[in-house]
Scaffold this motif. Structure first.
Motif, PDB file in Angstrom:
ATOM      1  N   ASP A  61       0.825  -1.204   0.000  1.00  0.00           N
ATOM      2  CA  ASP A  61       0.000   0.000   0.000  1.00  0.00           C
ATOM      3  C   ASP A  61       0.858   1.252   0.000  1.00  0.00           C
ATOM      4  O   ASP A  61       0.557   2.232  -0.675  1.00  0.00           O
ATOM      5  N   MET A  62       1.979   1.220   0.730  1.00  0.00           N
ATOM      6  CA  MET A  62       2.890   2.355   0.735  1.00  0.00           C
ATOM      7  C   MET A  62       3.612   2.480  -0.597  1.00  0.00           C
ATOM      8  O   MET A  62       3.854   3.594  -1.080  1.00  0.00           O
ATOM      9  N   CYS A  63       3.933   1.351  -1.198  1.00  0.00           N
ATOM     10  CA  CYS A  63       4.581   1.378  -2.515  1.00  0.00           C
ATOM     11  C   CYS A  63       3.696   2.052  -3.560  1.00  0.00           C
ATOM     12  O   CYS A  63       4.178   2.821  -4.397  1.00  0.00           O
ATOM     13  N   GLU A  64       2.393   1.768  -3.502  1.00  0.00           N
ATOM     14  CA  GLU A  64       1.488   2.313  -4.505  1.00  0.00           C
ATOM     15  C   GLU A  64       1.387   3.829  -4.398  1.00  0.00           C
ATOM     16  O   GLU A  64       1.350   4.539  -5.398  1.00  0.00           O
ATOM     17  N   VAL A  65       1.350   4.342  -3.165  1.00  0.00           N
ATOM     18  CA  VAL A  65       1.287   5.797  -2.990  1.00  0.00           C
ATOM     19  C   VAL A  65       2.598   6.446  -3.427  1.00  0.00           C
ATOM     20  O   VAL A  65       2.599   7.453  -4.151  1.00  0.00           O
ATOM     21  N   THR A  66       3.727   5.877  -2.982  1.00  0.00           N
ATOM     22  CA  THR A  66       5.012   6.478  -3.331  1.00  0.00           C
ATOM     23  C   THR A  66       5.294   6.371  -4.821  1.00  0.00           C
ATOM     24  O   THR A  66       5.994   7.214  -5.386  1.00  0.00           O
ATOM     25  N   MET A 100       0.054   7.585   8.016  1.00  0.00           N
ATOM     26  CA  MET A 100      -1.085   6.795   8.474  1.00  0.00           C
ATOM     27  C   MET A 100      -0.879   5.318   8.130  1.00  0.00           C
ATOM     28  O   MET A 100      -1.132   4.429   8.952  1.00  0.00           O
ATOM     29  N   GLN A 101      -0.391   5.041   6.920  1.00  0.00           N
ATOM     30  CA  GLN A 101      -0.139   3.657   6.528  1.00  0.00           C
ATOM     31  C   GLN A 101       0.996   3.050   7.347  1.00  0.00           C
ATOM     32  O   GLN A 101       0.938   1.879   7.742  1.00  0.00           O
ATOM     33  N   LEU A 102       2.034   3.856   7.605  1.00  0.00           N
ATOM     34  CA  LEU A 102       3.162   3.365   8.401  1.00  0.00           C
ATOM     35  C   LEU A 102       2.693   2.986   9.801  1.00  0.00           C
ATOM     36  O   LEU A 102       3.060   1.928  10.322  1.00  0.00           O
ATOM     37  N   ASP A 103       1.875   3.837  10.415  1.00  0.00           N
ATOM     38  CA  ASP A 103       1.343   3.524  11.743  1.00  0.00           C
ATOM     39  C   ASP A 103       0.452   2.289  11.700  1.00  0.00           C
ATOM     40  O   ASP A 103       0.405   1.508  12.658  1.00  0.00           O
ATOM     41  N   GLY A 104      -0.270   2.117  10.585  1.00  0.00           N
ATOM     42  CA  GLY A 104      -1.099   0.932  10.442  1.00  0.00           C
ATOM     43  C   GLY A 104      -0.284  -0.346  10.474  1.00  0.00           C
ATOM     44  O   GLY A 104      -0.680  -1.339  11.096  1.00  0.00           O
ATOM     45  N   HIS A 105       0.877  -0.330   9.822  1.00  0.00           N
ATOM     46  CA  HIS A 105       1.735  -1.514   9.818  1.00  0.00           C
ATOM     47  C   HIS A 105       2.465  -1.683  11.141  1.00  0.00           C
ATOM     48  O   HIS A 105       2.697  -2.807  11.596  1.00  0.00           O
ATOM     49  N   ARG A 106       2.836  -0.565  11.761  1.00  0.00           N
ATOM     50  CA  ARG A 106       3.667  -0.646  12.961  1.00  0.00           C
ATOM     51  C   ARG A 106       2.858  -0.930  14.214  1.00  0.00           C
ATOM     52  O   ARG A 106       3.241  -1.779  15.026  1.00  0.00           O
ATOM     53  N   ILE A 107       1.736  -0.223  14.403  1.00  0.00           N
ATOM     54  CA  ILE A 107       0.980  -0.378  15.657  1.00  0.00           C
ATOM     55  C   ILE A 107      -0.465  -0.799  15.428  1.00  0.00           C
ATOM     56  O   ILE A 107      -1.252  -0.862  16.363  1.00  0.00           O
ATOM     57  N   GLY A 108      -0.831  -1.078  14.165  1.00  0.00           N
ATOM     58  CA  GLY A 108      -2.147  -1.625  13.890  1.00  0.00           C
ATOM     59  C   GLY A 108      -3.285  -0.624  13.909  1.00  0.00           C
ATOM     60  O   GLY A 108      -4.443  -1.009  14.065  1.00  0.00           O
ATOM     61  N   THR A 109      -3.002   0.677  13.755  1.00  0.00           N
ATOM     62  CA  THR A 109      -4.083   1.668  13.711  1.00  0.00           C
ATOM     63  C   THR A 109      -4.835   1.567  12.390  1.00  0.00           C
ATOM     64  O   THR A 109      -4.322   1.047  11.398  1.00  0.00           O
ATOM     65  N   ALA A 110      -6.069   2.092  12.372  1.00  0.00           N
ATOM     66  CA  ALA A 110      -6.914   1.998  11.185  1.00  0.00           C
ATOM     67  C   ALA A 110      -6.396   2.908  10.078  1.00  0.00           C
ATOM     68  O   ALA A 110      -5.827   3.965  10.326  1.00  0.00           O
ATOM     69  N   ALA A 152      -4.416  -3.045   3.656  1.00  0.00           N
ATOM     70  CA  ALA A 152      -4.652  -2.935   2.212  1.00  0.00           C
ATOM     71  C   ALA A 152      -4.577  -4.280   1.498  1.00  0.00           C
ATOM     72  O   ALA A 152      -5.234  -4.485   0.484  1.00  0.00           O
ATOM     73  N   GLU A 153      -3.806  -5.207   2.031  1.00  0.00           N
ATOM     74  CA  GLU A 153      -3.659  -6.490   1.353  1.00  0.00           C
ATOM     75  C   GLU A 153      -4.580  -7.561   1.932  1.00  0.00           C
ATOM     76  O   GLU A 153      -4.633  -8.661   1.413  1.00  0.00           O
TER      77      GLU A 153
END
Length: 723
Positions: A61-66, A100-110, A152-153
């Protein structure tokens, strides 16, 4: 050989956090009218590094944005498109999405997938030269609560779309459009046809609707493909990363290797384009070839340069280079906060033990035990130096806080239609990490208040003879044993009459003879606000009381200075650390108390003529022409004192929150550093006590809350004493 890259996830998270902060700093500093090419390249490199690391770890998901972000940045840095304010806004919004995506992967936030899709659409339109009609992305601090979405996956559908014969440009156009809905892969079919495999959360009808712009939907064959397992997703991500690395991301030349050479070179030797070849790491570390070696963590987000690839033929040169790189990396190390806290606690216990040894050795004969006492003296010096060194590990520069505000000031000023120049000073001043984290929210509220209430609209400023853009200052500096943080603006200042009128309306006890300093303190009353309208920025009367309460909980104080028409300055004074403090030991009766040295002005034994009794208001003491309230400590804590007459005892002059008072105690014991223990966590909250410590003899001494003691003195609630 299979490399377990999961051990490097935290390294990537930390580096991505730093890259996102750097990206925001660069974007806020860019000159839109004539951007520096190096500046734009630096912004591009942050996106490139994040994309490379995210690809390595399968964070698609981060790859797609970047990827979309890189495409737009690449056009701008190459001069194919002029930089505009809309571009900067979109880049900042993309930074928020990535965070937001980084926090989602790191700490599980929405993660709000609608917001992600919106930003990707804006970036895509800008890359195509389509300027948005209005800002479509809210500033980071005005975001609504994100929806609870799955990763995202996870939970996504995979569809295989078999295409008829199409021109390559039509296939590319279709891939670009479908890429806005998810991740698309192109696979070949027999007969020269192609198929698209798309992973998306969108419905099948949406996919067909997009395909209908390029071909007849009846010519499509669509199948639902099984979802990939986590292992398959990781392998797929690594393969995409390897391919993109061969392409060079626009920085490096493509790998010029023949198929035979590629076949001869193993995956370990290639390192997937992200890791240094394993054999070189082994050679540099002096490890036998059969021993597995961990990949170079510093190379996670950087592909090897052409020079590095050419140098692979020279093993000795590569070994020396790798050894030099390893030496450079050893200059810093990442350590968890838990380990640092544990080390500080152990040092605190060591300080207590050292104090016990020093106290028990004080009764020994100096001549008979000269060598022992000399060793204890050396131990004391070493303990003090060790304590200071360990405490410095927790100290962080105020820039960690200050760097959060340029973006907020820019966005809020734009929202309110104001112009604000943000100026910082003393960003290198250090403060304990625990206090750094707790001071962010109070400072955020003060900065928002200065922009919303303090700084006037541009037209009003010009009419008042000021510059169109207001100035907001944020500074930090050391003052004695404290750090003083100031938030100042050159706006309209506080309105004394309006504050008094609002205070009377709220039922507060006020009078017209109050000093300005006393009037300004009224704004810290709960529910107090003079705003004419309530907005989403401020005006509800919630915040300033919380600001003062939070700062007081950190052992600090707040002071306000304001002049109508010239601006307002709010000063916050905080101790440098809450873990260890310099204290003065005092005795009252049989009890030992600790006074934080930062509040102590002086101590003296008063003369009888300097002590006056005031009917109904207790006693005061004259110190250098100033009458101060006299606070008997034994009365506050109901202790049987050794002395009831101040002339026979000691008076300690204290100062906090701009007020002074004299504390009446039996005697001074000494000055020492004490390790602060939380009394509330181990027992309960006690009025007038901020903590406890263990003395050298093993006894427990309570640490006095000076601000609370002075507030409890009834003389301080009245006007200044004049005789």
């Amino acid at each position: 050989m299979t490399i377990d890259i999961s051990q490097f996830y935290q390294v990537f998270f930390d580096e991505a956090e730093e890259l996102l902060a750097e990206k925001e700093r660069l974007l806020l500093a860019v000159d839109i009218a004539s951007p520096d090419p190096e500046h734009l390249n630096a912004v591009f490199r942050t996106a490139h590094s994040i994309k490379g690391g995210a690809s390595t770890f399968g964070l698609n998901d981060m790859c797609e944005v970047t990827h979309v972000l890189e495409s737009l940045l690449d056009r701008i840095r190459k001069g194919e498109m002029a930089l505009t304010a809309a571009h900067v806004d979109a880049f900042l919004a993309a930074k928020d999405i990535l965070k937001m995506q980084l926090d989602g992967h790191r700490i599980g936030t929405a993660v709000d997938q609608d917001l992600v899709a919106n930003v990707r659409m804006v970036l895509h339109d800008l890359a195509e030269g389509i300027m948005p009609a209005a800002p479509s992305v809210a500033p980071s601090f005005l975001h609504a609560e994100p929806k609870a979405q799955a990763h995202a996956e996870e939970g996504a559908h995979r569809y295989k779309i078999e295409l008829p014969h199409l021109e390559p440009r039509d296939i590319n156009a279709l891939v670009d459009e479908l890429g806005l809905l998810g991740r698309v892969q192109v696979t070949p079919l027999e007969g020269g046809r192609s198929a698209l495999i798309i992973t998306t959360h969108e419905s099948l009808d949406d996919l067909i609707a997009i395909c209908s712009f390029v071909l007849d939907p009846e010519d499509l064959k669509i199948f639902e493909a099984p979802a990939l397992t986590p292992e398959q997703r990781a392998i797929e991500a690594l393969e995409r990363a390897r391919i993109e690395n061969q392409q060079g991301y626009g920085f490096f030349d493509p790998l010029d290797e023949t198929p035979a050479a590629q076949q001869a070179q193993s995956d370990d030797e290639r390192g997937y384009g992200f890791f240094q070849p394993i054999e070189q790491i082994r050679a540099a570390a002096g490890i036998a070839p059969a021993t597995p070696a961990a990949p170079n963590a510093a190379a996670l987000t950087e592909a090897p340069t052409p020079d590095a690839r050419a140098a692979r033929k020279d093993d000795k040169a590569q070994a020396a280079s790798a050894a030099h790189a390893a030496h450079s990396e050893s200059s810093s190390i990442r350590v968890s906060v838990e380990k640092v806290d544990q080390l500080i606690n152990l040092i605190g216990e060591l300080v207590i033990t050292q104090a016990m040894i020093e106290q028990r050795s004080s009764t020994l004969d100096p001549m008979a035990h000269e060598r022992l006492l000399g060793s204890i003296s050396q131990l004391t010096r070493n303990t003090r130096e060790l304590q200071e060194a360990v405490m410095s590990i927790r100290m962080m520069p105020m820039d960690f806080v200050f760097s959060r505000f340029p973006r907020m000031v820019r966005d809020l000023a734009g929202k309110l239609g104001k112009k604000v120049d943000f100026i910082t000073h003393g960003a290198a001043t250090e403060l304990d990490k625990g206090l750094i984290e707790r001071i962010v929210d109070p400072l955020t509220h003060l900065v928002r208040n200065s922009i919303d209430h303090g700084i006037e609209m541009p037209a009003a400023r010009v009419a008042a003879g000021k510059t169109e853009a207001g100035r907001l200052f944020l500074s930090a500096g050391h003052q004695g044993g404290n750090i003083v943080i100031e938030v100042a603006d050159d706006g309209g200042g506080l309105n004394r009459e309006k504050i008094l009128a609002k205070a009377k309306q709220n039922g507060l006890q006020v009078h017209e003879n109050m000093t300005d300093a006393e009037v300004w303190q009224l704004i810290f009353a709960p529910g107090f606000s003079t705003a004419d309208t309530v907005t989403d920025v401020s005006g509800r009367g919630v915040g300033m009381d919380v600001v003062k309460r939070n700062i007081a909980a950190m052992g600090g104080s707040v002071d306000i200075r304001s002049a109508k028409g010239f601006g307002t300055t709010i000063s916050i004074s905080l101790p440098l650390t809450l873990a260890i403090l310099d204290g003065m030991s005092i005795r009252c009766g049989d009890e030992i108390y600790i006074l934080p040295l930062g509040f102590v002005v002086e101590s003296l034994q008063p003369a009888r003529d300097d002590i006056k009794d005031i009917s109904g208001r207790g006693r005061v003491i004259k110190v250098r022409g100033e009458y101060l309230p006299l606070i008997p400590l034994h009365q506050l804590f109901d202790i049987e004192p050794r002395f009831t007459d101040p002339v026979d005892a000691i008076v300690v002059i204290l100062e906090t929150e701009g007020r002074k008072a004299a504390l009446f105690v039996d005697e001074l014991v000494g000055q020492q550093q004490v390790v602060v223990k939380n009394l509330e966590a181990n027992y309960r909250k006690v009025a007038g006590i901020s903590g406890a410590t263990i003395l050298g003899d093993g006894g427990v001494a309570l640490i006095l809350d000076v601000a609370a003691l002075l507030r409890s003195s009834r003389q301080l609630a009245d006007d200044a004493v004049v005789l």
